[in-house]
Structure formats: C-alpha cells, structure tokens
Design a protein around this motif. Structure first.
Motif, PDB file in Angstrom:
ATOM      1  N   LEU A 250     -39.345 -50.777  40.575  1.00 20.02           N
ATOM      2  CA  LEU A 250     -38.923 -49.625  41.370  1.00 20.02           C
ATOM      3  C   LEU A 250     -37.886 -48.787  40.632  1.00 20.02           C
ATOM      4  CD1 LEU A 250     -38.713 -51.172  44.937  1.00 20.02           C
ATOM      5  CD2 LEU A 250     -40.410 -49.558  44.080  1.00 20.02           C
ATOM      6  N   TRP A 251     -36.986 -49.447  39.918  1.00 18.84           N
ATOM      7  CA  TRP A 251     -35.965 -48.739  39.148  1.00 18.84           C
ATOM      8  C   TRP A 251     -36.629 -47.911  38.035  1.00 18.84           C
ATOM      9  CZ3 TRP A 251     -30.724 -48.159  39.487  1.00 18.84           C
ATOM     10  CH2 TRP A 251     -30.068 -47.637  38.387  1.00 18.84           C
TER      11      TRP A 251
ATOM     12  N   THR B 291     -39.655 -46.752  37.881  1.00 13.89           N
ATOM     13  CA  THR B 291     -40.485 -45.667  38.388  1.00 13.89           C
ATOM     14  C   THR B 291     -39.696 -44.660  39.210  1.00 13.89           C
ATOM     15  OG1 THR B 291     -41.107 -46.984  40.323  1.00 13.89           O
ATOM     16  CG2 THR B 291     -42.565 -47.085  38.404  1.00 13.89           C
ATOM     17  N   ASP B 292     -38.388 -44.794  39.224  1.00  9.09           N
ATOM     18  CA  ASP B 292     -37.473 -43.887  39.936  1.00  9.09           C
ATOM     19  C   ASP B 292     -37.768 -43.817  41.425  1.00  9.09           C
ATOM     20  OD1 ASP B 292     -35.899 -43.222  37.769  1.00  9.09           O
ATOM     21  OD2 ASP B 292     -37.222 -41.583  37.163  1.00  9.09           O
ATOM     22  N   ARG B 293     -38.140 -44.927  42.022  1.00  7.85           N
ATOM     23  CA  ARG B 293     -38.362 -44.975  43.458  1.00  7.85           C
ATOM     24  C   ARG B 293     -37.305 -45.801  44.159  1.00  7.85           C
ATOM     25  NH1 ARG B 293     -44.513 -44.362  44.715  1.00  7.85           N
ATOM     26  NH2 ARG B 293     -45.148 -43.352  42.811  1.00  7.85           N
ATOM     27  N   LEU B 294     -36.271 -46.144  43.465  1.00 11.16           N
ATOM     28  CA  LEU B 294     -35.189 -46.918  44.052  1.00 11.16           C
ATOM     29  C   LEU B 294     -33.972 -46.044  44.281  1.00 11.16           C
ATOM     30  CD1 LEU B 294     -34.376 -49.804  44.885  1.00 11.16           C
ATOM     31  CD2 LEU B 294     -33.416 -50.066  42.620  1.00 11.16           C
TER      32      LEU B 294
END
Length: 67
Positions: A61-62, A64-67
């Motif tokens: 998630l980190w 893929t910039d979804r966190l």
C-alpha cells in the motif's frame, strides 16, 4: 624492495583494543536484540504469518501510494 614493510605495524595497541571493544559491544547488542526478538516471536506464536502478511500489505500500500 622491502622498504614498505616497516610501516605495517604502525597502529598502536590502544587503537586495537578500542576496535576489539567496539566489536564486542556490537556483538553483545546483537545478542540482546536477538533474544528480545525471539521472545516476541514466542509470544506471537501462531500469529507470526498474519503479522508477516500485514507487513507485506502495508508495504504494498505504501509503494502504490494508497496508504
């Protein structure tokens, strides 16, 4: 031909003792950390795979910039 051999033992005994002391301190610190992690692993028991999966999900998630 052998003129440079006289400079090989130019380090002092105190410097060598400090190097050895530093290595021993690092070794003891690694032993303590290893024991603490072993205790933590024993406490987690069957939850170790779940914890590993959670870490992998957080990293993905980190990245893929979804966190």
């Amino acid at each position: 031909m052998f003129d440079g051999l006289d400079d090989r033992a130019d380090i002092e005994a105190e410097s060598l003792l400090l190097i050895v002391l530093g290595l021993v301190v690092v070794w003891i610190a690694l032993e303590v950390v290893s024991e603490l992690l072993g205790l933590l692993g024993w406490l987690l028991g069957p939850f170790k795979p779940v914890l590993g999966l959670a870490i992998v999900v957080i990293i993905v998630l980190w990245l893929t910039d979804r966190l």
